[in-house]
Enzyme design. Sequence first.
Site, PDB file in Angstrom:
ATOM      1  N   GLU A 424       0.827  -1.211   0.000  1.00 44.20           N
ATOM      2  CA  GLU A 424       0.000   0.000   0.000  1.00 44.20           C
ATOM      3  C   GLU A 424       0.863   1.263   0.000  1.00 44.20           C
ATOM      4  O   GLU A 424       0.529   2.267   0.623  1.00 44.20           O
ATOM      5  CB  GLU A 424      -0.911  -0.032   1.231  1.00 44.20           C
ATOM      6  CG  GLU A 424      -2.303   0.523   1.022  1.00 44.20           C
ATOM      7  CD  GLU A 424      -2.801   0.333  -0.369  1.00 44.20           C
ATOM      8  OE1 GLU A 424      -3.097  -0.810  -0.725  1.00 44.20           O
ATOM      9  OE2 GLU A 424      -2.887   1.315  -1.107  1.00 44.20           O
TER      10      GLU A 424
HETATM   11  C1  LIG Z   1       2.144  -9.725   0.798  1.00 41.04           C
HETATM   12  C2  LIG Z   1       2.016  -8.670  -0.246  1.00 41.04           C
HETATM   13  C3  LIG Z   1       0.756  -8.302  -0.696  1.00 41.04           C
HETATM   14  C4  LIG Z   1       0.622  -7.342  -1.694  1.00 41.04           C
HETATM   15  N1  LIG Z   1      -0.633  -7.048  -2.182  1.00 41.04           N
HETATM   16  C5  LIG Z   1      -0.739  -6.260  -3.288  1.00 41.04           C
HETATM   17  C6  LIG Z   1      -1.989  -6.094  -3.940  1.00 41.04           C
HETATM   18  O1  LIG Z   1      -3.021  -6.613  -3.509  1.00 41.04           O
HETATM   19  N2  LIG Z   1      -2.037  -5.347  -5.086  1.00 41.04           N
HETATM   20  C7  LIG Z   1      -0.929  -4.746  -5.606  1.00 41.04           C
HETATM   21  O2  LIG Z   1      -1.036  -4.090  -6.635  1.00 41.04           O
HETATM   22  N3  LIG Z   1       0.278  -4.875  -4.999  1.00 41.04           N
HETATM   23  C8  LIG Z   1       0.395  -5.617  -3.863  1.00 41.04           C
HETATM   24  N4  LIG Z   1       1.617  -5.779  -3.253  1.00 41.04           N
HETATM   25  C9  LIG Z   1       2.782  -5.099  -3.819  1.00 41.04           C
HETATM   26  C10 LIG Z   1       3.285  -3.975  -2.940  1.00 41.04           C
HETATM   27  O3  LIG Z   1       2.380  -2.898  -2.956  1.00 41.04           O
HETATM   28  C11 LIG Z   1       4.702  -3.609  -3.443  1.00 41.04           C
HETATM   29  O4  LIG Z   1       5.550  -4.642  -3.022  1.00 41.04           O
HETATM   30  C12 LIG Z   1       5.165  -2.264  -2.936  1.00 41.04           C
HETATM   31  O5  LIG Z   1       4.450  -1.246  -3.569  1.00 41.04           O
HETATM   32  C13 LIG Z   1       6.658  -2.033  -3.179  1.00 41.04           C
HETATM   33  O6  LIG Z   1       7.014  -2.307  -4.519  1.00 41.04           O
HETATM   34  P1  LIG Z   1       8.269  -3.255  -4.814  1.00 41.04           P
HETATM   35  O7  LIG Z   1       8.054  -4.520  -4.053  1.00 41.04           O
HETATM   36  O8  LIG Z   1       8.462  -3.347  -6.264  1.00 41.04           O
HETATM   37  O9  LIG Z   1       9.494  -2.517  -4.134  1.00 41.04           O
HETATM   38  P2  LIG Z   1      10.359  -1.353  -4.810  1.00 41.04           P
HETATM   39  O10 LIG Z   1       9.471  -0.346  -5.412  1.00 41.04           O
HETATM   40  O11 LIG Z   1      11.415  -1.961  -5.638  1.00 41.04           O
HETATM   41  O12 LIG Z   1      11.010  -0.691  -3.503  1.00 41.04           O
HETATM   42  C14 LIG Z   1      12.188  -1.224  -2.853  1.00 41.04           C
HETATM   43  C15 LIG Z   1      12.672  -0.177  -1.835  1.00 41.04           C
HETATM   44  O13 LIG Z   1      13.046   1.029  -2.542  1.00 41.04           O
HETATM   45  C16 LIG Z   1      12.312   2.137  -2.039  1.00 41.04           C
HETATM   46  N5  LIG Z   1      11.966   3.020  -3.146  1.00 41.04           N
HETATM   47  C17 LIG Z   1      11.434   2.693  -4.345  1.00 41.04           C
HETATM   48  N6  LIG Z   1      11.230   3.798  -5.086  1.00 41.04           N
HETATM   49  C18 LIG Z   1      11.629   4.853  -4.337  1.00 41.04           C
HETATM   50  C19 LIG Z   1      11.666   6.265  -4.533  1.00 41.04           C
HETATM   51  N7  LIG Z   1      11.218   6.837  -5.668  1.00 41.04           N
HETATM   52  N8  LIG Z   1      12.171   7.030  -3.553  1.00 41.04           N
HETATM   53  C20 LIG Z   1      12.598   6.483  -2.398  1.00 41.04           C
HETATM   54  N9  LIG Z   1      12.578   5.162  -2.153  1.00 41.04           N
HETATM   55  C21 LIG Z   1      12.095   4.354  -3.103  1.00 41.04           C
HETATM   56  C22 LIG Z   1      11.077   1.542  -1.360  1.00 41.04           C
HETATM   57  O14 LIG Z   1      10.579   2.384  -0.330  1.00 41.04           O
HETATM   58  C23 LIG Z   1      11.613   0.226  -0.817  1.00 41.04           C
HETATM   59  O15 LIG Z   1      12.220   0.418   0.434  1.00 41.04           O
HETATM   60  C24 LIG Z   1       1.776  -6.710  -2.222  1.00 41.04           C
HETATM   61  C25 LIG Z   1       3.040  -7.064  -1.740  1.00 41.04           C
HETATM   62  C26 LIG Z   1       3.170  -8.050  -0.789  1.00 41.04           C
HETATM   63  C27 LIG Z   1       4.549  -8.423  -0.331  1.00 41.04           C
END
Ligand SMILES: Cc1cc2nc3c(=O)[nH]c(=O)nc-3n(C[C@H](O)[C@H](O)[C@H](O)COP(=O)(O)OP(=O)(O)OC[C@H]3O[C@@H](n4cnc5c(N)ncnc54)[C@H](O)[C@@H]3O)c2cc1C
Length: 562
Positions: A424
């Site tokens: 989220e």
């Molecule tokens: C159990 C689970 C349930 C989920 N349910 C859903 C769902 O129902 N629907 C859905 O659409 N998604 C869902 N997600 C996805 C979730 O919303 C994403 O994992 C989350 O948005 C982070 O994206 P990412 O995993 O690609 O991490 P990344 O975006 O790669 O982030 C990795 C790190 O880098 C940081 N970061 C990234 N970009 C920036 C920036 N511009 N500035 C500063 N820091 C940054 C982040 O804060 C984080 O610490 C779920 C994930 C999990 C694990």
Amino acid sequence: MPYRAPLADFRFLLGHVVGLDQVAATERFAEATPETVEAILAEAGKLCEEVLAPLQRPGDLHPARLENGVVRTSPGYADGYRAIAEGGWVGIAASPEHGGMGLPMAVTTAVNEMMSSACLSLQLNPLLTQGQIEALEHHASDALKALYLPKLISGEWSGTMNLTEPQAGSDVGAVRTRAEPLEDGTYAITGQKIYITWADTDFNANVCHLVLARLPDGPQGTRGISLFLVPKFLPDAEGRPGPRNAVTVVSLEEKLGLHGSPTAVMDYDGAKGWLVGAPHKGMAAMFTMMNNARLGVGVQGVGVAEAATQAAVAYAIERRQGGPGGIIEHADVRRMLAVMKAETFSARAIALACAVALDMGRATGQPEWQARAALLTPIAKAYGTDVGIEVASMGVQVHGGTGFIEGTGAAQFLRDVRVTAIYEGTNGIQAMDLVGRKMMDGGEAAFRLLQEIEDAAETARHRLPDLANDVWAASEALREATETLVGQEMQDRFAGAVPYLRAFARVLGAHFHLTAAVTDPAREPLARVAIRRLLPEHAALLAQVREGAAGLYALSPEDLAA
Ligand SMILES: Cc1cc2nc3c(=O)[nH]c(=O)nc-3n(C[C@H](O)[C@H](O)[C@H](O)COP(=O)(O)OP(=O)(O)OC[C@H]3O[C@@H](n4cnc5c(N)ncnc54)[C@H](O)[C@@H]3O)c2cc1C
């Protein structure tokens, strides 16, 4: 130890601290009288204690699994879900026009917290449906509303949210899923989504996916994304689920926690979808769902913090070690339990205050309330979930070695709640939202809130001068830091965003504790813990805000890898 719904705290906070009376004084929420709210919360509390809490452990031990493309849910979940749906809890905040109860978010927030304490994995299902209901209420055509809302509100169907793709996590603008217009006015959706929560169930007659995808003429980035409603089964005009749509669950993830909640990889292969809102305006529509879900996820953290605290206190009273009484007699254990309780109260108060601001914004249309809700939402999300994780971790510590062993439930709280700081919008992204978008007004909404905190501290001075002085001084320090922050370059703001958000939460939490102590002297000891022991952290946090980004970038990637 069995979970007990903290009804007295809700009654006190809603009645004396966050001002539910203002909400009940509006025409829209006139039915939310103290008596009605009390009865509703008691009913929800009973459901959580008796029906949902017993499902917590079975969900952990027997994760949802995929069998021949169909999700099989954990033992007892179908019955637990039925009890949620039949109680009307899915549509608690939804509009009565389509069968909802139309209750304020403040009440929904309290109910969602109790459900999160009882069984976080299952609670995620109705939480996502609630968000989808709100998005459809605001953005869908009348025909879609008439077909889908009654089924979602009754809980017969469930709703999911499909943003994430392998290359599009925090950067939602990188979404590649395509939407091709069809001759009948619908769209063919093609692409892969990952990490989709409750993408399928064996207890909902239909699962409705809200999917972000790009139209052929969609510009690059977030401005080119549209929102589509894609049901698992295509309904007929009467809302009877018909043929299977071309959307499948490919696999389920193995996770650290939340085992009862299926997290899926989804394949859309020309699936039939309906546009929600205007073309290319999908992000705005999805934000309605995300804002609802952000407060909801913050409250998940509070719910786990409450349950973890209850379990830790019960254990500390019973466990004998190093003295004749329980370990609760040791100063360090007393410290941990007091901090857990104080933090949970702060996070709960912030979430409820955010919900009251949302309700007031909706009921009155006043921009000041809307700006207050927008300001508090990232704080409620990030601080609520940080508190959930920190308190659950302290809960493990209070249990000693037993806490690390599965079976007490202390470890499960920590494993389950960990993801709430990630999904989220990660807590880093929340903090950037606070110092970026939410400060586009030059800090006006923040300054208005700080003024109220300082006025309240002035009033509290005659009863609790030392505590009131501390809160006043911390609010002043936050005001000065905010003035500095709004003058900073964005990169400098971002470098201090997480400490700034936490300092803001510290001041807010202290303010709510002070208000509580002034109203009820029995609450003064806990307020002292929050104000004398936890609030001073704001000074160290605000020092980081003033540092900007340069010092961080003075360390190169090579330095960090060395
Ligand atoms: C159990 C689970 C349930 C989920 N349910 C859903 C769902 O129902 N629907 C859905 O659409 N998604 C869902 N997600 C996805 C979730 O919303 C994403 O994992 C989350 O948005 C982070 O994206 P990412 O995993 O690609 O991490 P990344 O975006 O790669 O982030 C990795 C790190 O880098 C940081 N970061 C990234 N970009 C920036 C920036 N511009 N500035 C500063 N820091 C940054 C982040 O804060 C984080 O610490 C779920 C994930 C999990 C694990």
